[in-house]
Design a protein around this motif. Structure first.
Motif, PDB file in Angstrom:
ATOM      1  N   ASP A   1       5.390  12.611  -1.463  1.00 29.57           N
ATOM      2  CA  ASP A   1       4.164  11.845  -1.265  1.00 29.57           C
ATOM      3  C   ASP A   1       3.255  12.156  -2.458  1.00 29.57           C
ATOM      4  O   ASP A   1       2.530  13.157  -2.468  1.00 29.57           O
TER       5      ASP A   1
ATOM      6  N   SER B   1      -0.053   5.530  -4.254  1.00 33.89           N
ATOM      7  CA  SER B   1      -1.030   4.628  -3.614  1.00 33.89           C
ATOM      8  C   SER B   1      -2.026   4.127  -4.662  1.00 33.89           C
ATOM      9  O   SER B   1      -2.423   4.876  -5.557  1.00 33.89           O
TER      10      SER B   1
ATOM     11  N   PHE C   1      -3.035  13.663   4.473  1.00 36.44           N
ATOM     12  CA  PHE C   1      -3.684  12.476   5.039  1.00 36.44           C
ATOM     13  C   PHE C   1      -2.754  11.886   6.113  1.00 36.44           C
ATOM     14  O   PHE C   1      -1.532  11.984   6.004  1.00 36.44           O
TER      15      PHE C   1
ATOM     16  N   LEU D   1       5.656   4.720   1.768  1.00 35.85           N
ATOM     17  CA  LEU D   1       6.212   5.901   2.454  1.00 35.85           C
ATOM     18  C   LEU D   1       7.185   5.486   3.551  1.00 35.85           C
ATOM     19  O   LEU D   1       8.272   6.057   3.681  1.00 35.85           O
TER      20      LEU D   1
ATOM     21  N   ASN E   1       0.854  -1.200   0.000  1.00 38.08           N
ATOM     22  CA  ASN E   1       0.000   0.000   0.000  1.00 38.08           C
ATOM     23  C   ASN E   1       0.888   1.248   0.000  1.00 38.08           C
ATOM     24  O   ASN E   1       2.124   1.135   0.072  1.00 38.08           O
ATOM     25  N   GLY E   2       0.268   2.399  -0.076  1.00 38.54           N
ATOM     26  CA  GLY E   2       1.024   3.645  -0.123  1.00 38.54           C
ATOM     27  C   GLY E   2       1.706   3.961   1.205  1.00 38.54           C
ATOM     28  O   GLY E   2       2.796   4.541   1.236  1.00 38.54           O
ATOM     29  N   THR E   3       1.074   3.552   2.299  1.00 40.73           N
ATOM     30  CA  THR E   3       1.648   3.826   3.620  1.00 40.73           C
ATOM     31  C   THR E   3       2.969   3.070   3.797  1.00 40.73           C
ATOM     32  O   THR E   3       3.966   3.645   4.261  1.00 40.73           O
TER      33      THR E   3
ATOM     34  N   GLY F   1      -2.499  -1.205  -2.743  1.00 41.31           N
ATOM     35  CA  GLY F   1      -1.185  -1.321  -3.377  1.00 41.31           C
ATOM     36  C   GLY F   1      -0.446  -0.005  -3.287  1.00 41.31           C
ATOM     37  O   GLY F   1      -1.038   1.047  -3.022  1.00 41.31           O
TER      38      GLY F   1
ATOM     39  N   ASN G   1      -4.938   2.602  -3.515  1.00 33.56           N
ATOM     40  CA  ASN G   1      -6.097   2.357  -2.666  1.00 33.56           C
ATOM     41  C   ASN G   1      -7.379   2.485  -3.497  1.00 33.56           C
ATOM     42  O   ASN G   1      -7.380   3.108  -4.563  1.00 33.56           O
TER      43      ASN G   1
ATOM     44  N   ALA H   1      -1.493   9.147   6.814  1.00 31.84           N
ATOM     45  CA  ALA H   1      -0.426   8.188   6.476  1.00 31.84           C
ATOM     46  C   ALA H   1       0.936   8.869   6.372  1.00 31.84           C
ATOM     47  O   ALA H   1       1.964   8.273   6.716  1.00 31.84           O
ATOM     48  N   THR H   2       0.965  10.121   5.900  1.00 34.93           N
ATOM     49  CA  THR H   2       2.247  10.818   5.736  1.00 34.93           C
ATOM     50  C   THR H   2       2.927  10.962   7.098  1.00 34.93           C
ATOM     51  O   THR H   2       4.113  10.636   7.251  1.00 34.93           O
TER      52      THR H   2
ATOM     53  N   LYS I   1      -8.427   5.816  -5.216  1.00 33.90           N
ATOM     54  CA  LYS I   1      -7.475   6.574  -6.039  1.00 33.90           C
ATOM     55  C   LYS I   1      -7.864   6.532  -7.532  1.00 33.90           C
ATOM     56  O   LYS I   1      -8.782   5.809  -7.926  1.00 33.90           O
TER      57      LYS I   1
ATOM     58  N   ALA J   1       0.980  10.036  -3.511  1.00 28.04           N
ATOM     59  CA  ALA J   1      -0.082   9.029  -3.399  1.00 28.04           C
ATOM     60  C   ALA J   1      -1.321   9.418  -4.209  1.00 28.04           C
ATOM     61  O   ALA J   1      -2.016   8.567  -4.748  1.00 28.04           O
ATOM     62  N   GLU J   2      -1.581  10.728  -4.277  1.00 24.18           N
ATOM     63  CA  GLU J   2      -2.827  11.198  -4.909  1.00 24.18           C
ATOM     64  C   GLU J   2      -2.596  11.699  -6.333  1.00 24.18           C
ATOM     65  O   GLU J   2      -3.545  12.145  -6.980  1.00 24.18           O
TER      66      GLU J   2
ATOM     67  N   MET K   1       3.598  16.984  -0.265  1.00 26.09           N
ATOM     68  CA  MET K   1       2.510  16.133  -0.769  1.00 26.09           C
ATOM     69  C   MET K   1       1.769  16.875  -1.877  1.00 26.09           C
ATOM     70  O   MET K   1       1.492  18.065  -1.735  1.00 26.09           O
TER      71      MET K   1
END
Ligand SMILES: Cc1ncc(COP(=O)(O)O)c(C=O)c1O
Length: 383
Positions: free
Chosen positions: A187, A211, A100, A78, A73-75, A223, A213, A102-103, A216, A189-190, A161
């Motif tokens: 980051d 990410s 978010f 990171l 996952n993205g977490t 993932g 998720n 997770a960062t 997304k 992720a988005e 981010m």
């Protein structure tokens, strides 16, 4: 309320076949089933398999980096990116309070503490000017490392981010950090499919993280990926995410504390099928954003647009209301009408785990937290 009803009607007009309109739902209209069945037939459903390698090749090619490492996952991506970038216990890591959880969590997993830099109202990502001021005021260079004069801690990394897919001013952030010898982990992720000056987000710093998720732009259930141009770092990330097992046909030996963080082949098959559709999904989302822009600007709403020289994936579209009271009225009106909207995350600096972390005032972050609403942004199925 007439203004809000018009907004509801317009959003509904963009998703005509829906009763309830979610914020972001996934769309599976490509080779998802075919590749997942292929992975099942191959019996390679876990963390070894052809699709994991293919996913990594596709991600490196999309990001324009030499390497990509697949994660669960993205977490975890990171966490690993910060670990291989050299973040250690008692270090400090600069990031945004407007992000978010997770960062900030990934920083904490390493025993480091975050320090929060304000965001730029034009990008909603870390503000390069505020980063520079923070470092000039608080940091000193000692033996090739940036030390925070107030806390005595080493500033071991910076994690900007790309909020909601809008690229932040990443070239300046990387430039400032390189003057202070601070590695940058983006980051992203988005922001899969978002470009800053024709270069993919996530590819500017030492490493970038994505990410996959379910919410997304493209997803494989769960993932993540780390991208980098640094061979040593990529090899170490792959090693640590696979339990740090020393390669051998039958022996089980491990040379580090490792992690079970590698993406399973089943998810990778799913991800490959979704990545094949990334460009068309982003086009589709940009068309929705353009429709929203026309409508909301005409109706006197503040609709967030990409800045000059960038290309946003418009992962989640953003409206800025006039204040927190109007934001809350808009949230309750739209959700009552079954049009899903949601506010920004509570600033990290207000959460009990991070309330004592150093920060620079965070005026813009607070203003944006008070006024921001995300509105439905799914890829629309035109088949
Ligand atoms: C900014 C940001 N960072 C990290 C993550 C973590 O990704 P994941 O949910 O895949 O662990 C997400 C999304 O979920 C995110 O939006």
């Amino acid at each position: 309320m007439e203004k809000f009803q018009k907004a509801v009607d317009f959003i509904r007009s963009q998703f005509p076949e829906k009763g309830f309109i979610p914020l972001h739902e996934p769309l599976f209209i490509g080779n998802e089933r075919k590749y997942i069945l292929d992975a099942i037939d191959s019996t390679f459903v876990s963390s070894v398999g052809a699709y994991v390698n293919r996913f990594e090749e596709m991600m490196a090619s999309i990001a324009g980096t030499r390497y990509a490492v697949a994660t669960v996952n993205g977490t975890s991506a990171l966490h690993m990116a910060l670990l291989v970038a050299g973040v250690k216990k008692e270090d400090e890591v600069l990031t945004q309070a407007f992000t978010f959880i997770a960062t900030a969590n990934a920083i904490s997993y390493l025993g480091a503490t975050p320090a929060f830099i304000d965001i730029d109202p034009l990008t909603l990502g870390m503000c390069a000017d505020k980063l520079q001021s923070f470092l000039e005021k608080n940091a000193t260079l000692k033996n090739g490392a940036a030390i925070n004069k107030a806390t005595g801690k080493r500033i071991a990394a910076c994690v900007p981010m790309h909020s909601f897919g809008f690229p932040c001013e990443i070239d300046r952030i990387v430039e400032i950090c390189s003057q202070w010898k601070i590695p940058v982990v983006e980051d992203a992720a988005e922001s899969l499919g978002s470009y800053y000056k024709d270069q993919h987000t996530g590819s500017f710093g030492l490493a970038g993280v994505f990410s996959f998720n379910g919410n997304k732009t493209v997803t494989c259930g769960g993932g993540g990926a780390i991208v980098t141009n640094n061979e040593e770092l990529a090899k170490l990330a792959k090693h640590l995410t696979t339990q740090a097992k020393v390669p051998h046909v039958w022996e089980f030996t491990h040379d580090h504390i490792g992690y079970n963080y590698r993406m399973p082949n089943l998810n990778a098959a799913f991800a490959c099928a979704q990545l094949e559709q990334l460009s068309s999904f982003v086009e589709n989302k940009r068309e929705l954003a353009s429709n929203y822009s026309g409508f909301f600007n005409k109706e006197g709403f503040e609709f967030m647009e990409e800045t000059q020289g960038v290309r946003s994936n418009y992962w989640l579209n953003v409206l800025l209301l006039s204040d927190r009271k109007e934001r809350d009225l808009f949230l309750s009106y739209t959700n009552d009408k079954k049009v899903m909207t949601r506010p920004a995350w509570t600033l990290m600096s207000k959460l009990p785990m991070f309330s004592t972390a150093q920060q620079d005032g965070l005026e813009v972050s607070q203003d944006i937290e008070d006024r921001l609403v995300n509105i439905p942004s799914s890829v629309r199925n035109k088949k």
